[in-house]
Design an enzyme around this catalytic site. Structure first.
Site, PDB file in Angstrom:
ATOM      1  N   ARG A  15       6.612  15.411  -8.040  1.00 30.02           N
ATOM      2  CA  ARG A  15       6.451  16.611  -7.221  1.00 30.02           C
ATOM      3  C   ARG A  15       7.477  16.726  -6.085  1.00 30.02           C
ATOM      4  O   ARG A  15       7.564  17.755  -5.424  1.00 30.02           O
ATOM      5  CB  ARG A  15       5.018  16.668  -6.660  1.00 30.02           C
ATOM      6  CG  ARG A  15       4.028  17.125  -7.734  1.00 30.02           C
ATOM      7  CD  ARG A  15       2.762  17.625  -7.111  1.00 30.02           C
ATOM      8  NE  ARG A  15       1.897  16.540  -6.685  1.00 30.02           N
ATOM      9  CZ  ARG A  15       1.132  16.583  -5.610  1.00 30.02           C
ATOM     10  NH1 ARG A  15       1.150  17.639  -4.821  1.00 30.02           N
ATOM     11  NH2 ARG A  15       0.353  15.554  -5.307  1.00 30.02           N
ATOM     12  N   GLU A 154     -12.403   4.989  -9.544  1.00 29.10           N
ATOM     13  CA  GLU A 154     -11.390   6.039  -9.467  1.00 29.10           C
ATOM     14  C   GLU A 154     -12.047   7.405  -9.663  1.00 29.10           C
ATOM     15  O   GLU A 154     -13.024   7.523 -10.410  1.00 29.10           O
ATOM     16  CB  GLU A 154     -10.310   5.807 -10.532  1.00 29.10           C
ATOM     17  CG  GLU A 154      -9.405   4.634 -10.213  1.00 29.10           C
ATOM     18  CD  GLU A 154      -8.767   4.752  -8.830  1.00 29.10           C
ATOM     19  OE1 GLU A 154      -8.091   5.753  -8.563  1.00 29.10           O
ATOM     20  OE2 GLU A 154      -8.969   3.840  -8.006  1.00 29.10           O
TER      21      GLU A 154
HETATM   22  C1  UD1 Z   1      -4.320   4.966  -6.017  1.00 32.22           C
HETATM   23  C2  UD1 Z   1      -5.646   4.181  -6.126  1.00 32.22           C
HETATM   24  C3  UD1 Z   1      -6.777   5.003  -5.503  1.00 32.22           C
HETATM   25  C4  UD1 Z   1      -6.427   5.337  -4.066  1.00 32.22           C
HETATM   26  C5  UD1 Z   1      -5.069   6.052  -3.993  1.00 32.22           C
HETATM   27  C6  UD1 Z   1      -4.663   6.200  -2.550  1.00 32.22           C
HETATM   28  C7  UD1 Z   1      -5.519   2.827  -8.163  1.00 32.22           C
HETATM   29  C8  UD1 Z   1      -5.897   2.734  -9.576  1.00 32.22           C
HETATM   30  N1  UD1 Z   1      -5.913   3.919  -7.519  1.00 32.22           N
HETATM   31  O1  UD1 Z   1      -4.467   6.120  -6.809  1.00 32.22           O
HETATM   32  O2  UD1 Z   1      -7.984   4.270  -5.549  1.00 32.22           O
HETATM   33  O3  UD1 Z   1      -7.457   6.156  -3.514  1.00 32.22           O
HETATM   34  O4  UD1 Z   1      -4.057   5.277  -4.640  1.00 32.22           O
HETATM   35  O5  UD1 Z   1      -3.494   6.964  -2.479  1.00 32.22           O
HETATM   36  O6  UD1 Z   1      -4.910   1.934  -7.640  1.00 32.22           O
HETATM   37  N2  UD1 Z   1       2.800   2.717  -8.543  1.00 32.22           N
HETATM   38  C9  UD1 Z   1       3.720   1.892  -9.100  1.00 32.22           C
HETATM   39  N3  UD1 Z   1       3.628   1.586 -10.436  1.00 32.22           N
HETATM   40  C10 UD1 Z   1       2.646   2.097 -11.212  1.00 32.22           C
HETATM   41  C11 UD1 Z   1       1.706   2.956 -10.626  1.00 32.22           C
HETATM   42  C12 UD1 Z   1       1.796   3.240  -9.278  1.00 32.22           C
HETATM   43  O7  UD1 Z   1       4.640   1.388  -8.430  1.00 32.22           O
HETATM   44  O8  UD1 Z   1       2.625   1.780 -12.413  1.00 32.22           O
HETATM   45  C13 UD1 Z   1       2.903   3.029  -7.112  1.00 32.22           C
HETATM   46  C14 UD1 Z   1       3.175   4.493  -6.870  1.00 32.22           C
HETATM   47  O9  UD1 Z   1       4.561   4.736  -6.788  1.00 32.22           O
HETATM   48  C15 UD1 Z   1       2.487   4.740  -5.551  1.00 32.22           C
HETATM   49  C16 UD1 Z   1       1.310   3.768  -5.595  1.00 32.22           C
HETATM   50  O10 UD1 Z   1       1.660   2.770  -6.526  1.00 32.22           O
HETATM   51  O11 UD1 Z   1       3.281   4.381  -4.459  1.00 32.22           O
HETATM   52  C17 UD1 Z   1       0.002   4.431  -5.960  1.00 32.22           C
HETATM   53  O12 UD1 Z   1       0.090   4.982  -7.232  1.00 32.22           O
HETATM   54  P1  UD1 Z   1      -0.520   6.379  -7.609  1.00 32.22           P
HETATM   55  O13 UD1 Z   1      -0.259   6.664  -9.023  1.00 32.22           O
HETATM   56  O14 UD1 Z   1      -0.116   7.383  -6.618  1.00 32.22           O
HETATM   57  O15 UD1 Z   1      -2.082   6.059  -7.443  1.00 32.22           O
HETATM   58  P2  UD1 Z   1      -3.244   7.082  -7.220  1.00 32.22           P
HETATM   59  O16 UD1 Z   1      -3.597   7.682  -8.515  1.00 32.22           O
HETATM   60  O17 UD1 Z   1      -2.940   7.976  -6.106  1.00 32.22           O
END
Ligand code: UD1
Ligand code: CA
Length: 450
Positions: A15, A154
């Site tokens: 986004r 989640e």
């Molecule tokens: C995550 C949490 C959720 C929390 C929220 C807060 C999990 C499963 N969920 O959800 O409980 O309320 O954050 O914002 O943890 N990232 C990686 N590699 C990946 C996936 C994610 O580096 O494979 C990083 C993303 O770049 C980001 C962070 O981890 O900085 C969070 O990932 P995102 O996909 O935004 O998680 P949410 O679905 O928001």
């Protein structure tokens, strides 16, 4: 206990609609990743592991720029937050201490909050940072029973009752490193997103008889950034906080909302900042200085008692000693200006040194660039540079020397000398009136013939 930071920064940030990895978008002139690293710095981490994916090379560079000891591991495919943390396992093999998971896109978690988590880890196996969400939206929900955090669900997997919970997961988790990786090994991806959820480790820990708890913070600290609009809001939030901190520290901001600060701006007590001043990265201002309206400063140092502006521009490498004055429409770059020197009007000073109490006249230019190379200008102590002097570098002006206004100075000037390089003035008595008469006659003739 020793601490290792694990900073998740692999996400693409779709986004943002950008070629730049999300975590490198700047807030207050510093990549958001740097803000996250800086808040973790309060725990004096022995290790900093950044999990990079999209734009990993750029992320690596930014991480190392901020902290040369940072380690970067790559998560090639983004399979979820547990999978992301697992990428740090080899790097932290044998690490005997606490691991703290932070998100690179959640830059404002306050140092005191992390200290609170560290303390709570003294009496629990896992500590999660939660917050009361005004609009819980799609956050993971914390299922608490008394002090015990039983699990995190989640949003996508939550039932209606669970969705009604407003205590949400920030994503920040603290746990002994060895235990963290052990628990992650047990995480599967059988859920609504087919992702490996880091949040699942809480339920798993409870099943194993371990104890988890939540520490809470203000929602503002957990603000995540997903779009340019979020970025702008985050910057505004940073500015508001940084201005308040400065004022509490004894700096006068005459119109706080118009002063733009960088993450690393340092300003001493009893300094006054007039309206509409912009601080780029790397600025330090000592006590008792005045930065007047509409000035722009970056990569520079202003010492005690300096008066800068209005409308001054200090660029990287401008080092101003005590009581230096820089006035309107003056640009200074890579120059050391000694105590009490004055450059008050319309000048460019680049690649130069200026000695104590020297006075640089209006319109003075250091001609530092010959189109290929940059050259140095040296001006000694108590020198008086006449208005509109061009100093063609490399050139050196000795102590107590004087240059005549309008001079183009191409060779060195000895101490105490007067240097002049302009056409001598000639004077023709009575010629002014004659000249106007001649011009008027010419005009009249032209009008007659048209
Ligand atoms: C995550 C949490 C959720 C929390 C929220 C807060 C999990 C499963 N969920 O959800 O409980 O309320 O954050 O914002 O943890 N990232 C990686 N590699 C990946 C996936 C994610 O580096 O494979 C990083 C993303 O770049 C980001 C962070 O981890 O900085 C969070 O990932 P995102 O996909 O935004 O998680 P949410 O679905 O928001
Ligand atoms: Ca998110």
């Amino acid at each position: 206990m020793k601490t290792a930071l694990i900073i998740l920064a692999a996400g693409k940030g779709t986004r943002m609609n950008s070629d730049l990895p999300k975590v490198l978008h700047p807030i207050a002139h510093a990549p958001m990743l740097e803000h996250a690293m800086a808040s973790g710095a309060v725990l004096d981490p022995a290790r900093i592991v950044v999990v990079a994916g999209h734009g990993a090379d750029l992320v690596r560079k930014a991480a190392l720029d901020f902290h040369e000891g940072a380690e970067i591991v790559e998560q090639v495919e983004q399979l979820g937050t547990a999978h992301a943390v697992a990428q740090a396992k080899d790097a932290l093999a044998g690490f005997d201490g606490m691991a703290l998971v932070l998100y690179g896109d959640t830059p404002f978690v306050q140092p005191q909050t992390l200290e609170k988590m560290q303390t709570a880890l003294g009496s629990h196996d896992l500590v999660v940072l939660g917050f009361e969400a005004a609009d819980p939206d799609r956050y993971g929900r914390l299922i608490l029973q008394g002090e015990t955090l039983q699990r995190i669900v989640e949003f996508k997997d939550a039932n209606e009752d669970e969705r009604a919970i407003t205590l949400c997961n920030s994503g920040v988790i603290a746990c002994k490193a060895e235990l963290l990786f052990d628990l992650i090994d047990a995480v599967g991806n059988d859920n609504a997103s087919d992702e490996y959820y880091l949040t699942d480790i809480i339920g798993i820990a409870n099943e194993r008889g371990l104890s988890a708890t939540a520490v809470t913070c203000d929602e503002a600290e957990t603000m995540g950034i997903n779009s340019r609009a979020d970025l702008a809001r985050a910057d505004a939030a940073f500015q508001a906080r940084a201005r308040s901190t400065l004022m509490a520290d004894g700096v006068t901001l005459m119109a706080p909302d118009t002063v733009y600060l960088a993450r690393d701006t340092v300003i001493g007590r009893d300094t006054t900042i007039e309206p509409n001043v912009v601080f780029g990265p790397g600025v330090t201002v000592e006590s008792g200085a005045t930065i007047r309206a509409f000035s722009h400063l970056e990569g520079c140092h202003v010492s005690r008692g300096g008066i800068i502006g209005p409308y001054a521009r200090l660029r990287p490498g401008a080092e101003l000693a005590e009581d230096v004055r820089v006035g309107n429409f003056v640009e200074i770059k890579n120059a050391q200006i000694a105590e009490g020197a004055k450059i008050n009007h319309l000048s460019y000073i680049g690649d130069a040194t200026i000695g104590t109490k020297s006075n640089i006249g209006a319109g003075t230019i250091t001609c530092n660039y010959d189109g290929v190379m940059k050259h140095h200008t040296h001006i000694g102590d108590r020198v008086f540079i006449g208005s509109n002097t061009m100093l063609v570098a490399p050139v050196s002006i000795g102590d107590d020397a004087l240059t005549g206004s309008g001079s183009v100075i191409t060779s060195d000037v000895e101490a105490g000398a007067l240097a002049l390089s302009r056409a001598p003035q000639i004077e023709k008595p009575g010629r002014a009136r004659k000249m106007f008469e001649m011009l008027k006659a010419k005009k009249a003739k032209a009008q007659r013939s048209s």
